[in-house]
Design an enzyme around this catalytic site. Structure first.
Site, PDB file in Angstrom:
ATOM      1  N   ASP A   1       0.839  -1.552   0.011  1.00 37.21           N
ATOM      2  CA  ASP A   1       0.216   0.282  -0.232  1.00 37.21           C
ATOM      3  C   ASP A   1       1.196   1.292   0.028  1.00 37.21           C
ATOM      4  OD1 ASP A   1      -1.841   2.134   0.882  1.00 37.21           O
ATOM      5  OD2 ASP A   1      -3.340   0.384   1.331  1.00 37.21           O
TER       6      ASP A   1
ATOM      7  N   SER B   1      -7.218   4.839  -1.102  1.00 37.46           N
ATOM      8  CA  SER B   1      -7.218   3.001  -1.039  1.00 37.46           C
ATOM      9  C   SER B   1      -8.211   2.556  -1.154  1.00 37.46           C
ATOM     10  CB  SER B   1      -6.434   2.478   0.631  1.00 37.46           C
ATOM     11  OG  SER B   1      -5.089   3.098   0.087  1.00 37.46           O
TER      12      SER B   1
ATOM     13  N   ASP C   1     -10.238  -2.527   6.676  1.00 37.29           N
ATOM     14  CA  ASP C   1      -9.904  -1.209   6.351  1.00 37.29           C
ATOM     15  C   ASP C   1      -9.902  -1.303   4.864  1.00 37.29           C
ATOM     16  OD1 ASP C   1      -7.934   1.159   6.094  1.00 37.29           O
ATOM     17  OD2 ASP C   1      -6.511   0.348   6.323  1.00 37.29           O
TER      18      ASP C   1
ATOM     19  N   THR D   1      -8.319  -1.782   1.335  1.00 37.21           N
ATOM     20  CA  THR D   1      -7.440  -2.582   0.590  1.00 37.21           C
ATOM     21  C   THR D   1      -8.288  -4.174   0.905  1.00 37.21           C
ATOM     22  OG1 THR D   1      -5.993  -1.314   0.336  1.00 37.21           O
ATOM     23  CG2 THR D   1      -5.854  -3.473  -0.348  1.00 37.21           C
TER      24      THR D   1
ATOM     25  N   ASP E   1       2.034   2.392   3.729  1.00 37.20           N
ATOM     26  CA  ASP E   1       1.536   3.660   3.476  1.00 37.20           C
ATOM     27  C   ASP E   1       1.065   4.064   4.647  1.00 37.20           C
ATOM     28  OD1 ASP E   1      -0.678   5.422   1.869  1.00 37.20           O
ATOM     29  OD2 ASP E   1      -1.807   4.471   3.419  1.00 37.20           O
TER      30      ASP E   1
ATOM     31  N   HIS F   1       2.763   7.982   5.773  1.00 36.53           N
ATOM     32  CA  HIS F   1       1.266   8.743   6.051  1.00 36.53           C
ATOM     33  C   HIS F   1       2.208   9.861   7.273  1.00 36.53           C
ATOM     34  CE1 HIS F   1      -1.755   9.276   3.370  1.00 36.53           C
ATOM     35  NE2 HIS F   1      -1.855   8.238   3.981  1.00 36.53           N
TER      36      HIS F   1
ATOM     37  N   ASP G   1      -1.590   0.601  -4.823  1.00 39.99           N
ATOM     38  CA  ASP G   1      -2.541   1.175  -5.123  1.00 39.99           C
ATOM     39  C   ASP G   1      -1.939   2.881  -5.522  1.00 39.99           C
ATOM     40  OD1 ASP G   1      -1.610   1.618  -2.465  1.00 39.99           O
ATOM     41  OD2 ASP G   1      -4.143   1.169  -1.787  1.00 39.99           O
ATOM     42  N   HIS G   2      -1.028   3.578  -4.681  1.00 38.80           N
ATOM     43  CA  HIS G   2      -0.626   4.734  -5.280  1.00 38.80           C
ATOM     44  C   HIS G   2       0.742   4.901  -4.612  1.00 38.80           C
ATOM     45  CE1 HIS G   2      -1.416   5.509  -1.095  1.00 38.80           C
ATOM     46  NE2 HIS G   2      -2.555   4.619  -0.790  1.00 38.80           N
TER      47      HIS G   2
HETATM   48 ZN   LIG Z   1      -2.873   6.446   2.546  1.00 36.84          ZN
END
Ligand SMILES: [Zn+2]
Ligand SMILES: *[C@@H]1O[C@H](CO)[C@@H](O)[C@H](O)[C@H]1NC(C)=O
Ligand SMILES: *[C@@H]1O[C@H](CO)[C@@H](O)[C@H](O)[C@H]1NC(C)=O
Ligand SMILES: *[C@@H]1O[C@H](CO)[C@@H](O)[C@H](O)[C@H]1NC(C)=O
Ligand SMILES: *[C@@H]1O[C@H](CO)[C@@H](O)[C@H](O)[C@H]1NC(C)=O
Ligand SMILES: *[C@@H]1O[C@H](CO)[C@@H](O)[C@H](O)[C@H]1NC(C)=O
Ligand SMILES: *[C@@H]1O[C@H](CO)[C@@H](O)[C@H](O)[C@H]1NC(C)=O
Ligand SMILES: *[C@@H]1O[C@H](CO)[C@@H](O)[C@H](O)[C@H]1NC(C)=O
Ligand SMILES: *[C@@H]1O[C@H](CO)[C@@H](O)[C@H](O)[C@H]1NC(C)=O
Ligand SMILES: *[C@@H]1O[C@H](CO)[C@@H](O)[C@H](O)[C@H]1NC(C)=O
Length: 669
Positions: free
Chosen positions: A175, A224, A283, A285, A443, A447, A488-489
């Site tokens: 992620d 996500s 969550d 994903t 991810d 963050h 995913d990003h």
């Molecule tokens: Zn994120």
């Protein structure tokens, strides 16, 4: 799919100035007549979806129309490849749905938001549920409304693909993982001599690499939920939405749905499938694999949907995953976070699942049964805390029983994934399996600007990939299994030099501290693979020998809140910015006074209400090996990952559903 490149540009050009910017009336609907799925969407042959028409009548604001009275006599048609238009209900052989009406509101811009000046819109709508397009080709959908207005959508149904070329698919998602993060993790985890790595990541040894574009359907930065949705369904969506095109109605669950890869696999092949994640399992994903909502935060109802399928609307029947391993006990324990306060450990057990709440019982669970494993509340503690700073685990109150003690018998991504393969291999048998395994905290820790924790989990993902390949080889399934690793990003993370952390800490003012950053020639070599007397982390191959070297990497972000850097490993999880400080107030984030006290302040680039870093625009890498891996070369859209997996798994098949959700579809012999 070269043509897809122009999709966003074409779409943007048709949007009004108002709709293209910060706020949308409805992101996919620039006119007052909306077709969902909108223009430029692709479908797999036989893939079930819902079609919604909406007609909007803004009561006030810049688009005020028809005194706020929406047309209720709108009509829709579908035309295949230049044939003649047919009424929607006739074409799909479903009965004409009832008219729905509602009112919604939105802000036209930031000035309107500040003035709390909402634009009110009345809407009239119809939804045709669980229909499918069986024949490849181009379709034009036309909505006629207000007597002389029309909205059109062009849809493409991709080619038929009935042959199963891979028995199994394992889809790893790092992620938020970018090439820059893999590069940084490699520098920490592998020894380099004179510019040449002596060992490599398993990722670095994947034979095929590609590149995917991650845009949402109506914003260029994705989250996500809708990126998972694109990867799993071949249909883009909106931030916070998954498995649906977002409509304007107030209900979070009535939006037009699209069938996901596991729904199709289950319907067509009866293969086993599972989800493994280091996040809480509600969550985006993991949960987007088989759920549909415009509001990803509906955690409790989503766990119910994962187990029992969509219950309130006509849809493909689902009976729960074969494997479901991760965190997030809140949505299982009877009480606050679970759907209707029910006990979901019990609900899963009643449907025949083994329920494991720690690593020991996970490893012992019967491989022939469906398996639920929930190992803590919240997200799983990250690799760095589990392996290097285990004292941090003892401070938590995250036992999955809800008894507020620390969960200490925890599996990592590797143990969960290997166990998932055992269960899915056994249960899937000749029908094979689909597994999604997510390294979620790459991810989550990016963050928090907690580079070491994020990169540690990236290394754990790679270690898991390596162990997965070895395991598949051992059970004779390696040649039968398509392995795809992607993200995913991304986040705008990169490394630009090193930092002499000792010098940095010794300086008094911020500008002098910045002198500790060595760029170009002064960046030197990685300190993470150098033994240091008195420091033994004993973390094995694929991980740093020393997590806290004097000469550390100096990384940064394209976007961040105000924070303080000292570039050292954070001995406990990082909180870079806090609100409510004297002179700042609520939702106004500034440097956490307790974070990296000997560092220097880096001014943020984000709105001051952002507590953390955010996702960025970057494309992300796609690695593949096994049957069909060649399909994954090149640069393509995130939805293409779904179509490539679908082609490999023979999922492009006509379905013979009648729209009421009970017919089985076209069974394969
Ligand atoms: Zn994120
Ligand atoms: C509200 O928005 C409308 C339309 O944009 C504008 O004409 C009006 O002045 C705004 N009212 C206030 C109080 O800002
Ligand atoms: C629209 O009408 C509502 C309710 O009368 C009002 O609160 C709002 O400010 C108006 N918005 C605009 C943009 O004029
Ligand atoms: C469309 O119809 C409306 C009345 O329903 C009329 O006022 C308008 O002129 C028409 N526009 C065109 C382009 O025919
Ligand atoms: C489904 O419908 C029931 C009955 O109307 C309602 O209580 C429940 O909240 C709905 N579930 C969801 C997820 O919307
Ligand atoms: C692990 O779970 C099993 C089964 O629920 C339980 O008997 C055992 O005590 C647990 N072990 C730990 C260390 O909590
Ligand atoms: C909470 O439950 C776990 C798992 O059963 C157990 O190991 C632990 O001792 C319990 N803690 C308390 C405070 O009861
Ligand atoms: C897998 O395929 C490779 C190359 O085609 C072959 O050398 C190998 O023996 C195969 N392994 C198995 C287990 O079938
Ligand atoms: C950060 O920005 C503030 C103004 O918002 C400025 O006063 C301060 O000098 C900046 N700090 C640094 C370290 O550049
Ligand atoms: C669904 O459609 C099939 C075929 O027309 C029919 O046999 C079945 O009774 C329908 N089921 C429901 C719940 O309407």
């Amino acid at each position: 799919m070269i043509a897809k490149v122009s999709v966003l540009a074409a779409l943007t050009a048709t949007l009004s100035a108002v709709n293209a910017q910060t706020f949308h009336r409805l992101g996919t609907c620039p006119t007052l007549g909306c077709i969902l799925p909108p223009d430029q969407q692709d479908f797999l042959p036989g893939q079930y979806f819902d079609l919604r028409f909406e007609v909007h009548a803004p009561v006030n604001g810049s688009e005020a129309f028809n005194k706020g009275v929406p047309d209720e006599k709108f009509t829709g048609t579908i035309t295949k490849d230049g044939g003649s238009p047919k009424n929607i209900a006739d074409y799909f052989k479903v009965s004409e749905p009832q008219l729905e009406k509602w009112t919604f509101s939105w802000y036209e811009d930031l000035f309107a938001r500040d003035a709390k000046n909402k634009t009110i819109v009345n809407a009239a709508s119809k939804i045709y549920r669980r229909i499918a397009l069986n024949e490849p080709g181009t379709y034009k959908i036309k909505l006629n409304y207000y007597s002389n207005k029309t909205t059109e959508a062009t849809w493409v149904v991709r080619p038929i693909a009935k042959t199963k070329k891979a028995k199994n698919i394992i889809f790893f998602i790092g992620d938020g993982m970018t090439t820059n993060m893999i590069t940084a993790a490699r520098l920490l985890a592998h020894k380099s001599i004179n510019g040449k790595y002596q060992t490599k990541f398993a990722l670095d040894q994947m034979p095929v690499i590609g590149h995917q574009m991650t845009h949402s359907i109506d914003s260029f930065i994705t989250d996500s939920a809708n990126s998972a949705s694109a990867l799993y369904s071949g249909h883009k969506s909106t931030v916070n939405a998954m498995g649906v095109y977002v409509d304007s109605s107030p209900d979070s669950f009535d939006d037009p749905k699209v069938e996901t890869i596991v729904e199709i696999i289950t319907r067509l092949w009866g293969s086993a499938w599972g989800a493994v994640s280091t996040a809480f399992m509600a969550d985006a994903t993991p949960i987007a694999l088989a759920t549909h909502t415009r509001t990803r935060g509906m955690y409790g109802p989503l766990i119910d949907q994962m187990l029992n399928g969509v219950t309130n609307y006509t849809w493909t029947k689902m009976n729960g995953p074969d494997v479901f391993f991760g965190g997030g006990a809140e949505q299982f324990l009877p009480g606050s976070g679970s759907y209707q306060g029910k006990d979901y450990y019990d609900a899963f057990a009643k449907k025949g699942y083994t329920v494991s709440l720690n690593k020991t019982s996970l490893l012992k669970a019967d491989d022939s049964k469906k398996a639920l494993g929930i190992f803590c509340t919240g997200n799983l503690p990250v690799w760095l805390d589990r392996n290097i700073f285990p004292d941090n685990l003892k401070k938590l109150k995250n036992d999955p029983s809800g008894n507020k003690s620390a969960a200490l018998d925890l599996p990592g991504l590797k143990e969960m994934t290997l166990k998932a393969i055992d269960v899915l291999h056994k249960r899937g048998g000749d029908k094979g399996f689909f597994l999604m395994s997510e390294a979620a905290s790459i991810d989550k820790q990016m963050h928090a600007l907690d580079y070491s924790r994020a990169l540690g989990d990236l290394m754990e993902l790679d270690d898991t990939l390596k162990a997965t390949i070895e395991k598949l080889e051992k059970i004779g399934e390696l040649n039968n299994t398509l392995i795809v690793v992607s993200a995913d990003h991304g986040h705008g993370f990169d490394v630009f030099g090193n930092a002499d952390t000792k010098y940095l800490a010794a300086q008094k003012d911020d500008r002098k501290k910045r002198d500790a950053v060595g760029v170009y020639a002064n960046s030197g070599l990685s300190g993470y693979q150098m033994e240091q007397p008195g420091i033994s982390y004993n973390t094995g191959a694929n991980f740093p020998v020393n997590w806290d070297p004097r000469y550390a990497i100096a990384p940064g972000f394209g976007a961040n809140p105000d924070h303080r850097e000292n570039y050292r490993v954070n001995k406990s999880p990082r909180v870079p910015a806090v609100d409510g400080l004297p002179g700042f107030g609520k939702d106004n984030y500034f440097v956490n006074p307790a974070d990296n006290t000997d560092g220097f302040i880096v001014n943020g680039t984000l709105p001051t209400e952002e507590a953390q870093g955010v996702h960025s625009l970057t494309d992300v890498p796609v690695y593949a090996r096994g049957p069909c891996s060649d399909l994954f070369q090149g640069t393509y859209n995130n939805i293409d990952i779904f179509y490539k997996m679908a082609e490999c798994f023979g999922l492009g098949q006509p379905s013979h559903g009648t729209g009421n959700g009970t017919s089985p579809g076209c069974k394969k012999h």
